[in-house]
Scaffold this motif. Structure first.
Motif, PDB file in Angstrom:
ATOM      1  N   ALA A   1       0.609  -1.113  -0.116  1.00 28.12           N
ATOM      2  CA  ALA A   1      -0.113   0.154   0.016  1.00 28.12           C
ATOM      3  C   ALA A   1       0.988   1.331  -0.129  1.00 28.12           C
ATOM      4  O   ALA A   1       1.782   1.286   0.636  1.00 28.12           O
TER       5      ALA A   1
ATOM      6  N   ASN B   1       0.534   4.606   1.081  1.00 27.36           N
ATOM      7  CA  ASN B   1      -0.411   5.472   2.490  1.00 27.36           C
ATOM      8  C   ASN B   1      -0.634   7.116   2.002  1.00 27.36           C
ATOM      9  O   ASN B   1       0.411   7.622   1.190  1.00 27.36           O
ATOM     10  N   ALA B   2      -1.421   7.467   2.409  1.00 27.36           N
ATOM     11  CA  ALA B   2      -1.611   9.104   2.189  1.00 27.36           C
ATOM     12  C   ALA B   2      -0.614   9.807   2.897  1.00 27.36           C
ATOM     13  O   ALA B   2       0.088   9.149   3.958  1.00 27.36           O
TER      14      ALA B   2
ATOM     15  N   PRO C   1      -3.501  -0.401  -2.991  1.00 28.57           N
ATOM     16  CA  PRO C   1      -4.172   0.951  -2.862  1.00 28.57           C
ATOM     17  C   PRO C   1      -3.072   1.899  -3.171  1.00 28.57           C
ATOM     18  O   PRO C   1      -2.192   1.934  -2.357  1.00 28.57           O
TER      19      PRO C   1
ATOM     20  N   ARG D   1      -2.889   5.658  -2.027  1.00 29.19           N
ATOM     21  CA  ARG D   1      -3.583   6.750  -1.361  1.00 29.19           C
ATOM     22  C   ARG D   1      -2.732   8.193  -1.311  1.00 29.19           C
ATOM     23  O   ARG D   1      -3.221   9.043  -0.677  1.00 29.19           O
TER      24      ARG D   1
ATOM     25  N   ARG E   1      -2.306   8.283  10.861  1.00 26.06           N
ATOM     26  CA  ARG E   1      -1.508   9.117   9.776  1.00 26.06           C
ATOM     27  C   ARG E   1      -0.084   9.133  10.783  1.00 26.06           C
ATOM     28  O   ARG E   1       0.875   8.985  10.124  1.00 26.06           O
TER      29      ARG E   1
ATOM     30  N   ASP F   1       1.585   5.926  11.012  1.00 23.43           N
ATOM     31  CA  ASP F   1       2.137   5.594   9.612  1.00 23.43           C
ATOM     32  C   ASP F   1       3.602   6.082   9.684  1.00 23.43           C
ATOM     33  O   ASP F   1       4.581   5.452   8.879  1.00 23.43           O
TER      34      ASP F   1
ATOM     35  N   GLU G   1      -6.141  -1.870   7.600  1.00 23.91           N
ATOM     36  CA  GLU G   1      -5.899  -1.731   6.285  1.00 23.91           C
ATOM     37  C   GLU G   1      -4.773  -0.672   5.972  1.00 23.91           C
ATOM     38  O   GLU G   1      -4.193  -0.730   4.953  1.00 23.91           O
ATOM     39  N   ILE G   2      -4.567   0.285   6.755  1.00 21.65           N
ATOM     40  CA  ILE G   2      -3.864   1.535   6.500  1.00 21.65           C
ATOM     41  C   ILE G   2      -2.570   1.082   7.154  1.00 21.65           C
ATOM     42  O   ILE G   2      -1.485   1.305   6.138  1.00 21.65           O
TER      43      ILE G   2
ATOM     44  N   ARG H   1      -1.273  -2.037   8.319  1.00 19.65           N
ATOM     45  CA  ARG H   1      -0.574  -3.292   7.778  1.00 19.65           C
ATOM     46  C   ARG H   1       0.494  -3.813   8.760  1.00 19.65           C
ATOM     47  O   ARG H   1       1.379  -4.166   8.154  1.00 19.65           O
TER      48      ARG H   1
END
Lengths: 294, 271
Positions: free
Chosen positions: A211, A213-214, A229, A231, B150, B153, B200-201, B203
């Motif tokens: 992924a 990510n944003a 995805p 993003r 965020r 992440d 999902e973001i 992972r």
């Protein structure tokens, strides 16, 4: 008694110099294109020695007027200092004009025949060298271009859905690309690309298996393939390659851009693209996004 | 071999210190020799949560500056025999934490302890960086909201790129996702991100979900780590986290669905 150092030493050195490949004997055309290309970047050469490669015009009868060309180049900061290749006639003319002769062109062992008719030469007079400069320039400009996106986004968005990065617009400064010139290599990323990370596939395509990510940014001079995805941001054809494409199995991007033409998704992803694998490519000046299967 | 575990998040106020206190207590309750280090120099909180703020004489900066021995700065926990606290300095700033000094302290602690838990400050600046740099494993504390996810992440990206393990080319830091302040009711109402949204973001493997509870605040104010609370979801959830960390794989994730209160519970109004 200490040995006296000799007044000089003669050594060989491998220095990197600019090589200007001359593709035409039409001096007016050459000078015009040189002027268009380098007039705006006066300080770029700053008296650097430049070697003229005459290989491409070796089979031509005509001999360039070297003394005229030399003074013209000097006006643009290029100090012509020697020639590689060329016919005997051309080389002796160059020597008479004070240019050195590179007898053994080590990095050009075979002399290429002139492939192009003199008049209908579509490439700019100098081919590989401006491209080199275009590479380094676009790499150096990248962060600046990013900042400019933010500054100019609003204004340009209102005009149309598509816009161009300032500084990457079409024009004489645009490097010329042969199809396939950047896609020979690729970079593979198999871990999630996290917010704040920036990945740049220089002179290559980028394949991402996890992924994106944003808040993250993918940049590639070639294509970008994302089997997950998307993003964050994806910027393909970063050095101006308009043939570059972006593929993703799920489009939720903040921004996508190809060769400076970008799109943001302020109002969300369009209905027909949502949740689908899509590709993005340039159709003329327009950035087109289509589902991979209809 | 002693393990260094960093508790980090990027965002502030998500429960790093609460988690550090309960997690280290939980490890100690299982008989592991454990030390928990407060890296939040200048804004020290861990000693308050652990209820030992009145016993702080020396701190980690004194040890780094070689003013005292490490032993003199370690404070024995009042609840667990195997747990020690190395407090942060309240009067210095984070620049006083040098990487060399921290490495020296960690190496010395590794001789005596099984687990070294590092309570990271918020942010991605030098304090947080120093806290995570030597980590073997990381608990990423995340709240079910977009800004927290965020920031987590971002921290994961930094862990993967700049930690000592990454720089030295060793096995990467083992990452665990810990979701705190999870309120199933608000998730069901669509006001909070769900477990699956977060995973999902980010992972990374989920090590536990700590439910939102008023008792955490009360425990913090009382200087008792939440894991010691009686009959509390939060305490049980933290014990599960420690269990999973120690390798008990068959512990189901609890407290993630809305529990219907029985008639009797509703009548008594208990929580």
């Amino acid at each position: 008694m200490a040995r006296v150092e000799p007044a000089f030493k003669l050594k060989t050195a491998n220095l990197s110099v600019f090589v200007l490949h001359i593709n035409t004997t039409d001096m007016a055309q050459l000078k015009q294109e040189l002027d268009e290309r380098y007039r705006k970047t006066q300080g770029f050469f700053s008296n650097s020695p430049v070697v003229l490669d005459l290989s491409a015009i070796a089979t031509c009868e005509a001999t360039p007027d070297f003394s005229d060309l030399l003074s013209f180049m000097l006006d643009h900061g290029m100090r012509a200092s020697g020639v590689i290749g060329g016919s005997d006639k051309q080389r002796s003319a160059a020597a008479r004009s004070g240019l050195g002769l590179f007898t053994d062109p080590a990095f050009r062992s075979t002399v290429k025949p002139a492939p192009l008719p003199i008049a209908s030469n579509e490439n700019p007079a100098q081919e590989s060298e401006p491209r080199k400069e275009g590479h380094s320039k676009s790499a150096a400009e990248k962060p600046v271009a990013d900042k400019k996106i933010v500054a100019d986004k609003k204004e340009e968005e209102t005009q149309s859905g598509n816009s161009h990065f300032p500084g990457q617009s079409t024009g004489p400064a645009q490097p010329v690309f042969e199809p396939g010139s950047v896609s020979s290599t690729s970079m593979l990323i198999d871990k999630p690309v996290r917010t704040g990370q920036r990945i740049y596939a220089k002179g290559a395509s980028l394949v991402v298996l996890a992924a994106v990510n944003a808040g993250s940014e993918l940049i590639a001079d070639g294509d970008i393939h994302i089997y997950a995805p998307l993003r964050g941001r994806a910027i393909a054809g970063a050095n101006g390659n308009e043939k570059a494409r972006i593929f993703t199995s799920l489009l939720e991007a903040e921004l996508i851009s190809i060769a400076g033409c970008f799109k943001v998704f302020e109002n969300g992803i369009p209905e027909n693209l949502r949740g689908k694998p899509v590709q993005a490519f340039l159709d003329g000046p327009n950035l087109v996004i289509r589902p991979l299967q209809d | 071999m002693a393990k260094v575990i960093v508790v980090t998040s990027g965002k502030g106020g998500v429960g790093k210190t609460t988690t550090s206190a309960s997690f280290s207590s939980g490890l100690a309750l299982r008989g592991n020799r454990t030390v928990v280090i407060d890296f939040d120099v200048g804004l020290r909180n861990l000693d308050l949560i652990m209820g030992c703020e009145r016993r702080v004489v020396y701190d980690i900066i004194n040890v780094i500056n070689n003013e005292i021995s490490l032993k003199q700065a370690l404070i024995k926990d009042k609840n667990c025999d195997n747990l020690y606290i190395l407090p942060a300095s309240q009067t210095r700033d984070k620049d006083a934490l040098s990487l060399d000094g921290v490495e020296r302290i960690l190496n010395e602690l590794k001789e005596t302890f099984d687990f070294i838990v590092c309570d990271s400050p918020a942010g991605i600046e030098s304090g947080a960086f120093t806290a995570m740099y030597f980590a073997d494993e990381a608990l990423i504390v995340t709240n079910p909201e977009v800004s927290s996810v965020r920031d987590s992440d971002r921290i994961l990206g930094i862990l993967a790129a700049k930690s000592k393990r990454a720089v030295d080319g060793l096995d990467p830091v083992k990452e665990h996702l810990l979701i705190t302040r999870y309120d199933p009711k608000r998730v069901e109402a669509g006001e909070m991100l769900s477990l699956t949204d977060i995973q999902e973001i980010l992972r990374i493997p989920l090590i536990g979900v700590i439910p939102e509870s008023e008792s955490v605040l009360q425990a913090s104010n009382a200087g008792t780590p939440a894991i010691h609370l009686e009959k509390s979801n939060v305490a049980e959830a933290y014990r599960d986290v420690v269990g999973r960390f120690m390798g008990e794989e068959n512990l189901p994730i609890r407290f993630t669905t809305v529990e219907k209160k029985s008639f009797l519970q509703r009548l008594l109004g208990g929580r």
